[in-house]
Design a protein around this motif. Structure first.
Motif, PDB file in Angstrom:
ATOM      1  N   LEU A  20       0.827  -1.206   0.000  1.00 19.64           N
ATOM      2  CA  LEU A  20       0.000   0.000   0.000  1.00 19.64           C
ATOM      3  C   LEU A  20       0.863   1.259   0.000  1.00 19.64           C
ATOM      4  O   LEU A  20       0.560   2.235  -0.702  1.00 19.64           O
ATOM      5  CB  LEU A  20      -0.929  -0.005   1.213  1.00 19.64           C
ATOM      6  CG  LEU A  20      -2.098  -0.997   1.170  1.00 19.64           C
ATOM      7  CD1 LEU A  20      -2.835  -0.999   2.504  1.00 19.64           C
ATOM      8  CD2 LEU A  20      -3.070  -0.638   0.043  1.00 19.64           C
ATOM      9  N   GLN A  21       1.942   1.217   0.823  1.00 20.07           N
ATOM     10  CA  GLN A  21       2.837   2.373   0.863  1.00 20.07           C
ATOM     11  C   GLN A  21       3.496   2.600  -0.499  1.00 20.07           C
ATOM     12  O   GLN A  21       3.627   3.747  -0.944  1.00 20.07           O
ATOM     13  CB  GLN A  21       3.913   2.159   1.932  1.00 20.07           C
ATOM     14  CG  GLN A  21       3.388   2.282   3.362  1.00 20.07           C
ATOM     15  CD  GLN A  21       4.453   1.982   4.387  1.00 20.07           C
ATOM     16  OE1 GLN A  21       5.429   1.283   4.099  1.00 20.07           O
ATOM     17  NE2 GLN A  21       4.271   2.484   5.608  1.00 20.07           N
ATOM     18  N   LYS A  22       3.898   1.486  -1.114  1.00 16.24           N
ATOM     19  CA  LYS A  22       4.519   1.610  -2.433  1.00 16.24           C
ATOM     20  C   LYS A  22       3.537   2.185  -3.439  1.00 16.24           C
ATOM     21  O   LYS A  22       3.875   3.086  -4.232  1.00 16.24           O
ATOM     22  CB  LYS A  22       5.014   0.242  -2.896  1.00 16.24           C
ATOM     23  CG  LYS A  22       5.749   0.284  -4.225  1.00 16.24           C
ATOM     24  CD  LYS A  22       6.254  -1.104  -4.595  1.00 16.24           C
ATOM     25  CE  LYS A  22       6.975  -1.058  -5.949  1.00 16.24           C
ATOM     26  NZ  LYS A  22       7.458  -2.402  -6.344  1.00 16.24           N
ATOM     27  N   THR A  23       2.309   1.664  -3.374  1.00 16.81           N
ATOM     28  CA  THR A  23       1.280   2.167  -4.292  1.00 16.81           C
ATOM     29  C   THR A  23       1.009   3.642  -4.030  1.00 16.81           C
ATOM     30  O   THR A  23       0.880   4.447  -4.970  1.00 16.81           O
ATOM     31  CB  THR A  23      -0.016   1.356  -4.125  1.00 16.81           C
ATOM     32  OG1 THR A  23       0.275  -0.022  -4.394  1.00 16.81           O
ATOM     33  CG2 THR A  23      -1.089   1.838  -5.076  1.00 16.81           C
ATOM     34  N   LEU A  24       0.910   3.997  -2.719  1.00 17.57           N
ATOM     35  CA  LEU A  24       0.657   5.389  -2.374  1.00 17.57           C
ATOM     36  C   LEU A  24       1.806   6.280  -2.830  1.00 17.57           C
ATOM     37  O   LEU A  24       1.580   7.378  -3.365  1.00 17.57           O
ATOM     38  CB  LEU A  24       0.463   5.500  -0.855  1.00 17.57           C
ATOM     39  CG  LEU A  24       0.198   6.906  -0.308  1.00 17.57           C
ATOM     40  CD1 LEU A  24      -1.079   7.487  -0.910  1.00 17.57           C
ATOM     41  CD2 LEU A  24       0.097   6.876   1.221  1.00 17.57           C
ATOM     42  N   PHE A  25       3.036   5.808  -2.595  1.00 19.61           N
ATOM     43  CA  PHE A  25       4.199   6.589  -3.015  1.00 19.61           C
ATOM     44  C   PHE A  25       4.209   6.794  -4.528  1.00 19.61           C
ATOM     45  O   PHE A  25       4.484   7.899  -5.024  1.00 19.61           O
ATOM     46  CB  PHE A  25       5.485   5.889  -2.572  1.00 19.61           C
ATOM     47  CG  PHE A  25       6.740   6.619  -2.955  1.00 19.61           C
ATOM     48  CD1 PHE A  25       7.145   7.749  -2.251  1.00 19.61           C
ATOM     49  CD2 PHE A  25       7.505   6.195  -4.032  1.00 19.61           C
ATOM     50  CE1 PHE A  25       8.296   8.429  -2.611  1.00 19.61           C
ATOM     51  CE2 PHE A  25       8.654   6.872  -4.402  1.00 19.61           C
ATOM     52  CZ  PHE A  25       9.050   7.992  -3.689  1.00 19.61           C
ATOM     53  N   GLU A  26       3.927   5.712  -5.250  1.00 15.76           N
ATOM     54  CA  GLU A  26       3.885   5.821  -6.711  1.00 15.76           C
ATOM     55  C   GLU A  26       2.791   6.772  -7.151  1.00 15.76           C
ATOM     56  O   GLU A  26       2.966   7.582  -8.086  1.00 15.76           O
ATOM     57  CB  GLU A  26       3.678   4.438  -7.325  1.00 15.76           C
ATOM     58  CG  GLU A  26       4.879   3.518  -7.161  1.00 15.76           C
ATOM     59  CD  GLU A  26       4.596   2.117  -7.668  1.00 15.76           C
ATOM     60  OE1 GLU A  26       3.413   1.827  -7.985  1.00 15.76           O
ATOM     61  OE2 GLU A  26       5.549   1.308  -7.739  1.00 15.76           O
ATOM     62  N   THR A  27       1.642   6.675  -6.437  1.00 12.56           N
ATOM     63  CA  THR A  27       0.535   7.567  -6.793  1.00 12.56           C
ATOM     64  C   THR A  27       0.903   9.020  -6.524  1.00 12.56           C
ATOM     65  O   THR A  27       0.651   9.914  -7.355  1.00 12.56           O
ATOM     66  CB  THR A  27      -0.723   7.186  -5.994  1.00 12.56           C
ATOM     67  OG1 THR A  27      -1.051   5.823  -6.277  1.00 12.56           O
ATOM     68  CG2 THR A  27      -1.903   8.074  -6.365  1.00 12.56           C
ATOM     69  N   LEU A  28       1.512   9.239  -5.332  1.00 13.49           N
ATOM     70  CA  LEU A  28       1.914  10.605  -5.009  1.00 13.49           C
ATOM     71  C   LEU A  28       2.982  11.120  -5.968  1.00 13.49           C
ATOM     72  O   LEU A  28       2.972  12.300  -6.360  1.00 13.49           O
ATOM     73  CB  LEU A  28       2.446  10.655  -3.571  1.00 13.49           C
ATOM     74  CG  LEU A  28       1.394  10.479  -2.463  1.00 13.49           C
ATOM     75  CD1 LEU A  28       2.073  10.403  -1.100  1.00 13.49           C
ATOM     76  CD2 LEU A  28       0.396  11.638  -2.492  1.00 13.49           C
ATOM     77  N   SER A  29       3.902  10.216  -6.349  1.00 14.27           N
ATOM     78  CA  SER A  29       4.932  10.624  -7.306  1.00 14.27           C
ATOM     79  C   SER A  29       4.319  11.005  -8.633  1.00 14.27           C
ATOM     80  O   SER A  29       4.720  11.986  -9.276  1.00 14.27           O
ATOM     81  CB  SER A  29       5.939   9.483  -7.496  1.00 14.27           C
ATOM     82  OG  SER A  29       6.595   9.190  -6.289  1.00 14.27           O
TER      83      SER A  29
END
Length: 286
Positions: free
Chosen positions: A147-156
Motif C-alpha cells: 500500500l505504501q509503495k502504491t501510495l508513493f507511486e501515486t503521489l509521485s
C-alpha cells in the motif's frame, strides 16, 4: 499346693496296703490279723509309710524347682513374644512406609508426567499461535508495504503532474532560479525542500547550457553539487549519486570549499557559509 498332693498320696498308700493284706489272706498265706487295729497299726503303718514321707520334701523341692522353671520358661516365652511383636510391628511399619513411599513416588511420577504432557501441549499450542500471529503480521506488513509503495507511486505521479509555483520547464526538467534571496548553502537547501524540490545538479551539458543564460551576470548561484572530504568526489545532494556534469572555470576546482556555485560563465568550489542566490530542481533523479 504340695499339702493337697501329699494327703491323697497317703490315703492311696493305706488303701493299697490294706488291699495287699487282704489278698495275702485269700492266697492262704500267713497273715497277722490285728485284734486292735487302732492301737496295733500305728507303729506298723508308720514303718511302711515313713520312707514315702521322707520323699515328700524332696518331691516338694523338685516340684518347686519345676514350678520355678515353668515361671522362667513363661517369662522367656513372654520376652520372646514381646520381641516377636516388636519385630513384627517394625516389619509392618517398614512395609507400610515402603508402600506409602511407593505410592507417593507413583503419584509424583504421574503428576510430573501429566505436568510435562500439559506443558508440552501448551507450548505446542503457544508456538502454533505465535507462528500464526507472525504469519499474519508478516502478511499485514507485506500488505502495508504494498500500500505504501502504491501510495508513493501515486503521489509521485501526482507530484510529477502538479508543478509547484515558480518552477519552469528548462529542457526536460523543471527548475526554479532564485534571484531575490541570498542564503548560505544549507539555508538554500532547506528553502528548496520547503518548495518541494532540491538544490540543482545537471543531467546533461545541454541542460546546463540552457540554464546559464537565465542567470544574472553579476551574481553567483548555489548548486546541489557538493565535495566529499573522504575521497574528493563531488555528488548531487538530491540523488546522492556522483555528479557528472561540470563547467569549471579556469583553475577550478581549487579546494577553496566544499560547495559548488555557478554563474553565467562557469563553476567554482567555495566555502558553504557564503550568501548566494540558488537554483532548485523539482525531481531527485539527478
Amino acid at each position: 499346693m504340695l499339702r493337697l498332693i501329699y494327703f491323697p498320696m497317703l490315703l492311696l498308700i493305706i488303701l493299697v496296703s490294706q488291699g495287699s493284706v487282704a489278698k495275702s489272706e485269700e492266697n492262704g498265706r500267713s497273715t497277722c490279723l490285728l485284734q486292735d487295729p487302732q492301737n496295733q497299726c500305728g507303729d506298723f503303718c508308720l514303718s511302711k509309710i515313713n520312707p514315702i514321707i521322707e520323699l515328700v520334701p524332696e518331691t516338694n523341692s523338685k516340684l518347686e524347682r519345676i514350678h520355678g522353671e515353668q515361671q522362667s520358661i513363661q517369662m522367656k516365652l513372654l520376652a520372646v513374644q514381646s520381641k516377636l511383636e516388636i519385630s513384627m510391628q517394625s516389619k509392618l511399619d517398614a512395609q507400610l512406609l515402603a508402600v506409602q513411599k511407593k505410592l507417593e513416588d507413583q503419584n509424583t511420577a504421574l503428576f510430573k508426567s501429566f505436568e510435562e504432557r500439559f506443558e508440552t501441549k501448551v507450548e505446542a499450542q503457544l508456538k502454533e499461535l505465535q507462528n500464526k500471529a507472525e504469519n499474519q503480521l508478516m502478511a499485514l506488513a507485506n500488505q502495508l508495504s504494498a500500500l505504501q509503495k502504491t501510495l508513493f507511486e501515486t503521489l509521485s505521479t501526482i507530484n510529477s503532474k502538479i508543478i509547484p509555483p515558480k518552477f519552469e520547464l528548462i529542457g526536460s526538467r523543471h527548475f526554479y532560479i532564485e534571484n531575490n534571496i541570498v542564503q548560505s548553502w544549507d539555508k538554500a537547501a532547506e528553502t528548496c525542500r520547503a518548495m518541494g524540490g532540491y538544490l540543482a545538479a545537471f543531467k546533461t551539458q545541454e541542460e546546463l547550457a540552457a540554464i546559464m543564460p537565465k542567470l544574472d551576470s553579476l551574481s553567483w548561484y548555489w548548486t546541489g553539487i557538493k565535495h566529499l572530504k573522504e575521497d574528493g568526489t563531488f555528488i548531487s545532494t538530491a540523488s546522492g549519486k556522483p555528479a557528472t556534469i561540470f563547467r569549471w572555470k579556469k583553475g577550478e576546482p581549487n579546494n577553496s570549499g566544499a560547495c559548488v556555485e555557478l554563474d553565467k560563465w562557469g563553476m567554482r568550489d567555495i566555502r558553504c557559509s557564503f550568501g548566494r542566490y540558488f537554483i532548485c530542481q523539482l525531481d531527485n533523479e539527478t
